[in-house]
Design a protein around this motif. Structure first.
Motif: not given
Length: 229
Positions: A212-229
């Protein structure tokens, strides 16, 4: 937080590698050097295999880990061993690697040497994080007695961590040092990880789920790179 979803890990890894190469190339062009922080485990191996073929001046790139198990790289569970076998190959073999291991009796005894090793590192150009099912990231485990120190704004750059729900002592960069980066990524594969991410987004309690410390951080904004498989 920005969520980037891909049909599969191969598509994710190609896009992610392209983004990282652009970031590192830009850093080299502007500052003459680039600094990349990676994570271990199974998830980034495909990414590493794409990165290590990139046409980049790797001699100007410094790579380190967000965290590592307190093991020499001769041990199979060492993240350093993984990085050397899959990322620091081919073109990327020219990069400089900074280890988070020192041959001392305990992780705590290694910290002074490791602090000296990383003290002159500038702002990172890119940090790639992973996330466990319990919401830990790097080795900032909610179960550890060191979690408050690791999340503190005045934390040292690196600290020893003793998780109670995972094997081995760990060395981890602190939240504050990992956030000192121009770009911040979270690399996730598997539907269950998206469920954990949604749970983490729903609250601000960093001690319960350190990601959560990174999810809610804005500068820099967290980029989540997601694939289901």
């Amino acid at each position: 937080m920005q969520l980037h979803q891909f049909t599969d890990s191969n598509e994710l890894n190609q896009d992610f590698a392209n983004r990282l190469i652009a970031i590192l190339s830009d850093a080299i062009a502007k500052r003459g050097a680039a600094y990349l922080v990676v994570s271990g485990g199974r998830t980034p191996q495909g990414l590493f295999l794409k990165l290590n073929q990139a046409d980049l001046d790797w001699s100007k790139v410094t790579i380190t880990l967000a965290d590592d198990r307190f093991l020499p790289d001769s041990e199979a569970d060492s993240n350093e061993r993984l990085v050397k076998a899959s990322l620091l190959q081919h073109q990327a073999a020219a990069a400089t690697f900074i280890s988070l291991y020192a041959p001392t009796a305990t992780a705590e005894l290694a910290v002074p040497e490791l602090l000296q090793r990383v003290k002159n590192l500038p702002t990172f150009d890119a940090v790639i994080l992973g996330m466990g099912e319990d919401g830990h990231t790097a080795s900032l485990f909610p179960c550890s007695k060191e979690i408050q120190q690791g999340l503190a704004s005045d934390a040292p750059d690196v600290l020893a961590v003793n998780p109670t729900t995972a094997p081995y002592q760990r060395i981890s960069f602190s939240k504050q040092r990992l956030l000192n980066s121009r770009a911040l990524f979270l690399h996730l594969v598997g539907a269950s990880k998206l469920t954990v991410l949604e749970q983490a987004k729903a609250s601000q309690d960093e001690l319960a789920m350190p990601i959560r410390a990174f999810i809610h951080h804005t500068a820099p904004e967290l980029a989540v790179m997601f694939a289901a498989k």
